[in-house]
Write a protein that holds these residues in place. Structure first.
Motif, PDB file in Angstrom:
ATOM      1  N   ASP A  88     -12.607  -9.034   2.434  1.00 42.08           N
ATOM      2  CA  ASP A  88     -12.039 -10.330   2.773  1.00 42.08           C
ATOM      3  C   ASP A  88     -10.506 -10.190   2.849  1.00 42.08           C
ATOM      4  O   ASP A  88      -9.872  -9.771   1.883  1.00 42.08           O
ATOM      5  CB  ASP A  88     -12.430 -11.358   1.712  1.00 42.08           C
ATOM      6  N   ILE A  89      -9.910 -10.544   4.002  1.00 44.03           N
ATOM      7  CA  ILE A  89      -8.477 -10.286   4.191  1.00 44.03           C
ATOM      8  C   ILE A  89      -7.623 -11.227   3.337  1.00 44.03           C
ATOM      9  O   ILE A  89      -6.617 -10.814   2.764  1.00 44.03           O
ATOM     10  CB  ILE A  89      -8.099 -10.385   5.683  1.00 44.03           C
ATOM     11  N   LEU A  90      -8.059 -12.499   3.197  1.00 46.10           N
ATOM     12  CA  LEU A  90      -7.264 -13.430   2.392  1.00 46.10           C
ATOM     13  C   LEU A  90      -7.167 -12.954   0.946  1.00 46.10           C
ATOM     14  O   LEU A  90      -6.093 -12.972   0.346  1.00 46.10           O
ATOM     15  CB  LEU A  90      -7.870 -14.835   2.431  1.00 46.10           C
ATOM     16  N   SER A  91      -8.281 -12.482   0.394  1.00 49.58           N
ATOM     17  CA  SER A  91      -8.215 -12.041  -0.999  1.00 49.58           C
ATOM     18  C   SER A  91      -7.345 -10.791  -1.103  1.00 49.58           C
ATOM     19  O   SER A  91      -6.618 -10.614  -2.083  1.00 49.58           O
ATOM     20  CB  SER A  91      -9.617 -11.781  -1.550  1.00 49.58           C
ATOM     21  N   GLN A  92      -7.370  -9.942  -0.064  1.00 53.73           N
ATOM     22  CA  GLN A  92      -6.480  -8.776  -0.078  1.00 53.73           C
ATOM     23  C   GLN A  92      -5.025  -9.206  -0.065  1.00 53.73           C
ATOM     24  O   GLN A  92      -4.178  -8.642  -0.760  1.00 53.73           O
ATOM     25  CB  GLN A  92      -6.752  -7.913   1.152  1.00 53.73           C
ATOM     26  N   LEU A  93      -4.763 -10.243   0.748  1.00 55.02           N
ATOM     27  CA  LEU A  93      -3.389 -10.730   0.868  1.00 55.02           C
ATOM     28  C   LEU A  93      -2.904 -11.283  -0.468  1.00 55.02           C
ATOM     29  O   LEU A  93      -1.786 -11.004  -0.914  1.00 55.02           O
ATOM     30  CB  LEU A  93      -3.342 -11.822   1.947  1.00 55.02           C
ATOM     31  N   LEU A  94      -3.759 -12.072  -1.130  1.00 55.29           N
ATOM     32  CA  LEU A  94      -3.354 -12.707  -2.379  1.00 55.29           C
ATOM     33  C   LEU A  94      -3.186 -11.682  -3.500  1.00 55.29           C
ATOM     34  O   LEU A  94      -2.188 -11.676  -4.212  1.00 55.29           O
ATOM     35  CB  LEU A  94      -4.393 -13.765  -2.788  1.00 55.29           C
ATOM     36  N   TYR A  95      -4.177 -10.785  -3.633  1.00 50.66           N
ATOM     37  CA  TYR A  95      -4.057  -9.774  -4.677  1.00 50.66           C
ATOM     38  C   TYR A  95      -3.003  -8.737  -4.327  1.00 50.66           C
ATOM     39  O   TYR A  95      -2.349  -8.180  -5.210  1.00 50.66           O
ATOM     40  CB  TYR A  95      -5.406  -9.108  -4.947  1.00 50.66           C
ATOM     41  N   GLY A  96      -2.870  -8.484  -3.033  1.00 48.64           N
ATOM     42  CA  GLY A  96      -1.868  -7.506  -2.595  1.00 48.64           C
ATOM     43  C   GLY A  96      -0.466  -7.951  -2.962  1.00 48.64           C
ATOM     44  O   GLY A  96       0.419  -7.129  -3.206  1.00 48.64           O
ATOM     45  N   ALA A  97      -0.248  -9.283  -3.001  1.00 46.34           N
ATOM     46  CA  ALA A  97       1.065  -9.805  -3.364  1.00 46.34           C
ATOM     47  C   ALA A  97       1.493  -9.285  -4.727  1.00 46.34           C
ATOM     48  O   ALA A  97       2.655  -8.973  -4.954  1.00 46.34           O
ATOM     49  CB  ALA A  97       1.027 -11.331  -3.373  1.00 46.34           C
ATOM     50  N   ARG A  98       0.503  -9.160  -5.641  1.00 47.87           N
ATOM     51  CA  ARG A  98       0.835  -8.700  -6.995  1.00 47.87           C
ATOM     52  C   ARG A  98       1.489  -7.330  -6.955  1.00 47.87           C
ATOM     53  O   ARG A  98       2.545  -7.111  -7.531  1.00 47.87           O
ATOM     54  CB  ARG A  98      -0.433  -8.621  -7.843  1.00 47.87           C
ATOM     55  N   GLU A 151       8.352   0.669   0.212  1.00 44.33           N
ATOM     56  CA  GLU A 151       6.966   0.819  -0.206  1.00 44.33           C
ATOM     57  C   GLU A 151       6.033   0.510   0.963  1.00 44.33           C
ATOM     58  O   GLU A 151       5.067   1.236   1.218  1.00 44.33           O
ATOM     59  CB  GLU A 151       6.680  -0.112  -1.390  1.00 44.33           C
ATOM     60  N   SER A 152       6.330  -0.582   1.696  1.00 40.57           N
ATOM     61  CA  SER A 152       5.421  -0.914   2.790  1.00 40.57           C
ATOM     62  C   SER A 152       5.491   0.142   3.893  1.00 40.57           C
ATOM     63  O   SER A 152       4.474   0.460   4.508  1.00 40.57           O
ATOM     64  CB  SER A 152       5.711  -2.317   3.324  1.00 40.57           C
ATOM     65  N   GLY A 153       6.688   0.697   4.103  1.00 43.68           N
ATOM     66  CA  GLY A 153       6.806   1.764   5.094  1.00 43.68           C
ATOM     67  C   GLY A 153       6.002   2.989   4.692  1.00 43.68           C
ATOM     68  O   GLY A 153       5.302   3.589   5.500  1.00 43.68           O
ATOM     69  N   ASP A 159      -1.257   5.539  -2.781  1.00 43.74           N
ATOM     70  CA  ASP A 159      -2.654   5.136  -2.923  1.00 43.74           C
ATOM     71  C   ASP A 159      -2.945   3.941  -2.010  1.00 43.74           C
ATOM     72  O   ASP A 159      -2.659   2.807  -2.345  1.00 43.74           O
ATOM     73  CB  ASP A 159      -2.910   4.765  -4.393  1.00 43.74           C
ATOM     74  N   VAL A 160      -3.518   4.228  -0.829  1.00 45.81           N
ATOM     75  CA  VAL A 160      -3.726   3.139   0.128  1.00 45.81           C
ATOM     76  C   VAL A 160      -4.992   2.341  -0.166  1.00 45.81           C
ATOM     77  O   VAL A 160      -5.287   1.372   0.520  1.00 45.81           O
ATOM     78  CB  VAL A 160      -3.770   3.667   1.586  1.00 45.81           C
ATOM     79  N   THR A 161      -5.766   2.760  -1.213  1.00 40.73           N
ATOM     80  CA  THR A 161      -6.922   1.933  -1.564  1.00 40.73           C
ATOM     81  C   THR A 161      -6.514   0.783  -2.475  1.00 40.73           C
ATOM     82  O   THR A 161      -7.236  -0.184  -2.635  1.00 40.73           O
ATOM     83  CB  THR A 161      -7.994   2.774  -2.292  1.00 40.73           C
ATOM     84  N   GLN A 162      -5.335   0.905  -3.059  1.00 42.99           N
ATOM     85  CA  GLN A 162      -4.781  -0.180  -3.883  1.00 42.99           C
ATOM     86  C   GLN A 162      -4.331  -1.304  -2.962  1.00 42.99           C
ATOM     87  O   GLN A 162      -3.515  -1.090  -2.074  1.00 42.99           O
ATOM     88  CB  GLN A 162      -3.574   0.389  -4.646  1.00 42.99           C
ATOM     89  N   PRO A 163      -4.886  -2.532  -3.128  1.00 44.41           N
ATOM     90  CA  PRO A 163      -4.481  -3.580  -2.186  1.00 44.41           C
ATOM     91  C   PRO A 163      -3.000  -3.913  -2.328  1.00 44.41           C
ATOM     92  O   PRO A 163      -2.534  -4.205  -3.422  1.00 44.41           O
ATOM     93  CB  PRO A 163      -5.332  -4.792  -2.581  1.00 44.41           C
ATOM     94  N   SER A 164      -2.290  -3.788  -1.234  1.00 46.93           N
ATOM     95  CA  SER A 164      -0.895  -4.233  -1.188  1.00 46.93           C
ATOM     96  C   SER A 164      -0.639  -4.581   0.265  1.00 46.93           C
ATOM     97  O   SER A 164      -1.435  -4.245   1.143  1.00 46.93           O
ATOM     98  CB  SER A 164       0.054  -3.128  -1.650  1.00 46.93           C
ATOM     99  N   TRP A 165       0.447  -5.281   0.529  1.00 47.44           N
ATOM    100  CA  TRP A 165       0.700  -5.692   1.906  1.00 47.44           C
ATOM    101  C   TRP A 165       0.922  -4.483   2.810  1.00 47.44           C
ATOM    102  O   TRP A 165       0.525  -4.466   3.958  1.00 47.44           O
ATOM    103  CB  TRP A 165       1.905  -6.641   1.953  1.00 47.44           C
ATOM    104  N   GLY A 166       1.564  -3.439   2.215  1.00 49.99           N
ATOM    105  CA  GLY A 166       1.787  -2.223   2.996  1.00 49.99           C
ATOM    106  C   GLY A 166       0.470  -1.537   3.343  1.00 49.99           C
ATOM    107  O   GLY A 166       0.242  -1.131   4.488  1.00 49.99           O
ATOM    108  N   SER A 167      -0.438  -1.410   2.350  1.00 49.35           N
ATOM    109  CA  SER A 167      -1.687  -0.696   2.652  1.00 49.35           C
ATOM    110  C   SER A 167      -2.572  -1.515   3.592  1.00 49.35           C
ATOM    111  O   SER A 167      -3.332  -0.957   4.375  1.00 49.35           O
ATOM    112  CB  SER A 167      -2.413  -0.321   1.364  1.00 49.35           C
TER     113      SER A 167
END
Lengths: 669, 329
Positions: free
Chosen positions: A83-93, A229-231, A239-247
């Motif tokens: 789910d992209i929204l949940s990735q976005l919200l958790y990725g913010a952390r 970091e996002s770059g 670790d691109v499996t960790q949800p973040s806006w960059g990954s």
């Protein structure tokens, strides 16, 4: 000036002790900071309250691949069914954590390095400065890529450390420079000489004064951290499996989201990064603007502009303050310059400051008028206001300034430009910095003449040589840059420029205060000689009354924005009437006179932000009477050309005129 | 002259530091660096590539780390950057030589354009400080500067290549374009460069704007500006000879610092557009764990940035007489 220098422990930034107060004051003072704080708060709330908005696990692969946005999945799903929204919200952390941590670590390193280099100085500072410069010009991001790729298995901390290590130098550079100017200040020297240790001085004396710059630097490096970091994640480092806006962007690019039309998958995290970055950038900019004295101008201007609404109010206040029983005097047609009822000052965030209050003054053709008073009494403001040179946040509130029958304050911009320098010129107080450092002296002399129609090269050259002869500088100095001149020579150059078009009036604002006595004497003698030869009128402003009594025809004494006494030079010297004038006469030794111990004037002038009902000098006056604090004495003629505003010398009718009001005030008490 | 000599010394020192970091970085990894690196390939490494790695990191060489370090520096001076693993046995220098002109062309030109546009807007913002648009510019600049370069690139691709087929999706030239520098080649090259260039300019403009605006605002508070006004000079002359000439100086001294940052962000744009420059190869080197190529690219980017920086320093001496005549700065 001296009062400002001896003020203990000035705070460069308005960031007080309590963080919440500081935040509030920051938001009030800068809309940019307020916007930054609001964005940051919203994003933080989003990160913290992620579980409230979505019940999905950001890493769960439970859904169908590449769903388009729907009620269940407002931002759709990824290729592998997250789910992209949940990735976005958790990725913010994660993204925000990286930003805050890298900002914190890089700022800590930068602050420690910058301040210790400035504090210890010498060889240590040279070496540290070299290191800072090397790190600064090394392209950080490519280095970051290589280092992060090599350290891939070391985890997120390694990346945070590496980002911090490539990002600390900018802060170190700025802080070193600021701490060095701070290190040279009196109160640090005082602390050192009283035996305070380096740790105590750095933490108790220096750090609080640098807090604004440190805070600005924190947000600057946090921005660098987020973008780095996002770059890195985008090219698959870390670790691109960790949800973040960059990954998220990494996976979106890897699964060609845009080709498949899933623009929201790319849009959402990118926009979030941009918003977070903008909030950091806004805070960095706003705090820097407030804390950094160099950029402070901008803040002042903006504050003044916001205060525009109050200008009208203050104007009407000024008008009501010109008391009804005082008749409005028309300008004197015989005078070269005739200032009438001039009220001027500055717009400040705390309200208008009236530094010049209802001043009327004449300068006759060819006359040398001296204007004296303590620092901060409004002398310079008067000169700038009367010549319409007062820059924002300064402002003329009301009055006239008539030069040869034309009111300078109502002229159009282009007409004003034509008259400037041709009809009147000015030698500024801080003449050390009035020459443009990147232009040759010749060009700066030429452009004044060229702006007023002298364009012939031969004529310009001849006139330039003539002027340099007049002020006693060798002609070869025409082709140097200002930094190659000594203070005295710069002053002569400025005077030469002021005389270039043979104006009828020259205003000299403390023209010699920064110079040593011998040079001062030479320059003043040359001014006198030139004045006699060309018949120009001169207004000279200084706090040195004994200098004026020797040079000028007439002297006006200013106190708290008003003229308190005005008389021919010889009269003022032999029989000063106002208690303030008398104190001022004894505060400076006469030129060439014996050096006896001089008494200063105890106390300070009143704040110009206040409207005083009584005589402004009443508090410091040793002949004070009850009436002095109740009513303002009017400037009135005692003998031809001698005016004074003091109840000691008031005419009987003035005192009786005052009485009803006095009684009224006493009755209402 | 002394100023330029000092700057040149800094250039050499920084290059030396970059080379040294480059040498020691792989050796800082805890444990057996090369062994760990080889393990990452999980047996997919061809024997030649393994040799290349050994060669690059001195595995199997006798002699102390210091001797290796000296050998490495000598090799660098001869232009030997090691060999690429993925394109073995191509020397990394050859890969770089093919890619560098594209990067220098694209990023160099774009940096120049964004510097000029950004500085002009910043000057305008400071000069017309009271007008609505002018006073909104710094905030816009801050927003643009906070955009990730590669993200702007992705959006432009989406709008102008996928949605409206205006510009090519990626690459640097159309296939089978024939000889270089023909009119056909130029038009193809420019068409391919438009989107990457726009991505870089849009994001890089913000930083220059804010810098120039702050410089100009502080110059406008200087005494020499008030004096220029008092002299009755025309607004045009005050703007060009007084404000601009002084405000551009700190912009130029900050150029080197900003350049490293701008170039760092810009190389990611190449990845978005598959633009075959250094950034693109850096990315593919990262994904294929081609460490020697990666490090060689880092070195060459550093060298390019430092040289560009030095050129700006030379320009600076022409603009600031205080530096030229050797007295303080």
């Amino acid at each position: 000036m001296s009062a400002a220098a001896s003020a203990p422990r000035p705070r460069l930034a308005a960031l007080g002790r309590r963080p919440l107060d500081a935040l509030g004051s920051l938001m009030r003072r800068s809309p940019k900071a307020a916007a930054g704080i609001v964005i940051l708060l919203v994003l933080s709330l989003m990160a913290i309250s992620a579980p409230l908005w979505t019940s999905y696990d950001p890493t769960s692969l439970a859904f169908k691949s590449m769903l388009t946005p729907s009620r269940l999945h407002p931002l759709g799903t990824t290729f592998v069914g997250q789910d992209i929204l949940s990735q976005l919200l958790y990725g913010a952390r994660f993204t925000m954590l990286i930003g805050l941590l890298t900002g914190l670590i890089a700022t800590l390193i930068g602050t420690a390095v910058g301040i210790s280099a400035a504090y210890f100085g010498g060889r240590f500072d040279e070496i540290v400065n070299g290191i800072i410069n090397v790190v600064l010009v090394l392209p950080g991001f490519p280095l970051l890529i290589v280092a992060a790729a090599l350290l891939e298995n070391a985890g997120d901390w390694a990346i945070i450390i590496v980002i911090s290590l490539t990002g600390w130098a900018w802060g170190a550079r700025v802080l070193r420079a600021q701490a060095m100017t701070l290190r040279r200040r009196d109160f640090i020297d005082a602390a050192v000489s009283t035996g305070e240790g380096p740790g105590r001085i750095i933490f108790r004396e220096m750090l609080p004064n640098l807090s604004g710059i440190i805070a600005a630097n924190f947000f600057g490096t946090a921005l660098y951290g987020v973008l780095s970091e996002s770059g890195l994640k985008f090219i698959g480092v870390g670790d691109v499996t960790q949800p973040s806006w960059g990954s998220m962007l990494y996976w979106a690019a890897g699964h060609t989201a845009l080709l498949k039309g899933a623009w929201w998958w790319v849009m959402a995290p990118g926009l979030c990064i941009a918003l977070l970055g903008t909030s950091f950038a806004l805070l960095n900019f706003a705090i820097d603007e407030i804390a950094n004295p160099k950029a402070a101008n901008a803040g002042r201007l903006r504050a003044a502009r916001r205060g525009k609404g109050r200008v009208l109010a203050s104007q009407s206040a000024a008008q009501t303050l010109t008391r009804p029983n005082m008749k409005i005097q028309p300008p004197n047609p015989a005078a070269l310059l005739s200032v009438r009822h001039l009220t001027a000052g500055y717009q400040t965030p705390q309200g208008p400051v009236r530094a010049v209050r209802n001043v009327s003054l004449d300068v006759m053709p060819g006359e040398f008028l001296g204007l004296a008073g303590e620092s901060g009494c409004g002398k310079s403001t008067l000169a700038f206001a009367a010549t319409r040179l007062l820059a924002e946040p300064g402002e003329v509130f009301s009055g006239q300034s008539v030069l040869e029958g034309v009111d300078l304050l109502t002229l159009s911009e282009s007409e004003l430009r034509r008259r400037r320098w041709k009809d009147y010129s000015m030698v500024f107080q801080a003449s050390m910095n009035v020459l443009n450092p990147v232009l040759r002296v010749r060009e700066q002399l030429y452009d004044a003449m060229q702006a007023h129609g002298v364009t012939d090269k031969a004529k310009l050259d001849a006139r330039a040589r003539e002027l340099f002869g007049l002020v006693g500088i060798r002609e070869s100095y025409l082709d140097v840059y200002p930094h190659q001149l000594s203070g005295g020579m710069k002053q002569r150059v400025v005077i030469a420029i002021a005389l270039a078009l043979e104006p009828k009036l020259v205003v000299l604002d403390e023209p010699t205060t920064a110079l040593d006595v011998v040079v001062q004497r030479q320059i003043l003698e040359e001014i006198q000689a030139v004045r006699r030869r060309l018949g120009i009128g001169i207004v000279m402003i200084t706090h040195d009354l004994s200098l004026l009594t020797e040079m000028s025809d007439r002297i006006a004494i200013m106190y708290a924005g008003e003229i308190v006494e005005e008389a021919p030079s010889s009269v003022l010297q032999s029989a000063p009437l106002h208690p303030y004038t008398r104190r001022l006469m004894t505060a400076f030794p006469p030129l060439g006179g014996e050096r006896t111990r001089r008494e200063g004037i105890p106390g300070r002038p009143p704040s110009l932000a206040l409207d005083l009902t009584g005589c402004p000098f009443a508090e410091r006056c040793d002949s004070v009477m009850p009436i002095c604090s109740l009513q303002k004495p009017v400037l009135s003629d005692l003998s031809p050309g001698h005016r004074v505003a003091c109840f000691l010398h008031a005419s009987p009718e003035q005192l009786t005129l005052a009485k009803p009001e006095v009684n009224h005030v006493l009755a209402s008490d | 002259m002394l100023y330029l000599l000092r700057k040149f010394a800094l250039l050499l020192l920084t290059l030396f530091v970059a080379a040294t970091i480059n040498f020691f970085l792989p050796r800082l990894i805890p444990g057996d660096a090369v062994g760990a690196m080889m393990a990452k390939y999980q047996g997919n490494l061809s024997p030649q590539a393994a040799d290349a790695l050994r060669l690059a990191y001195g595995l199997g060489n006798e002699g102390s780390a210091f001797q290796e370090y000296l050998k490495y520096l000598v090799k660098l001076l001869h232009g030997d950057f090691g060999r690429s693993i993925t394109q073995f046995p191509t020397p990394a220098a050859d890969v770089i030589a093919a890619a560098a002109p594209w990067t220098i062309g694209l990023i160099g030109v774009c940096t120049l354009i964004s510097f000029l546009i950004g500085s002009a807007l910043g000057l305008y913002s400071a000069w017309k400080g009271n007008q609505r648009f002018a006073s909104a510019l710094p905030a816009i600049g801050l927003f643009l500067g906070a955009l990730p370069y590669f993200w702007v690139g992705s959006l432009l691709v989406y709008v102008f290549s996928l949605w409206h087929n205006v510009f090519p999706l990626g690459g640097n030239l159309d296939p089978f374009i024939g000889d270089s520098f023909t009119p056909k080649w130029w038009s193809s090259m420019l068409r391919h460069a438009v989107l990457p260039a726009c991505s870089i300019i849009i994001t890089a403009v913000g930083g220059w704007l804010v810098t120039m605006r702050n410089n100009a605002v502080s110059v406008m508070g200087e005494d020499y500006l008030a004096f220029a006004r008092a002299k009755g000079l025309s607004e045009r002359r005050i703007l060009s000879r007084y404000v601009l000439r002084n405000a551009m100086l700190p912009s130029l001294t900050g150029f080197g610092i900003a350049l490293g940052f701008v170039v760092g962000g810009s190389i990611l744009v190449e990845q978005v557009y598959s633009y075959p420059g250094l950034g693109y190869y850096l990315f593919s080197a990262v994904t294929s764990k081609d460490f020697p190529l990666m490090q060689a690219i880092f070195l060459i980017i550093s060298a390019a940035v430092l040289i560009a920086n030095f050129l700006v320093d030379i320009l600076y001496t022409f603009l600031d007489p205080r530096v030229r005549t050797g007295l303080g700065a």
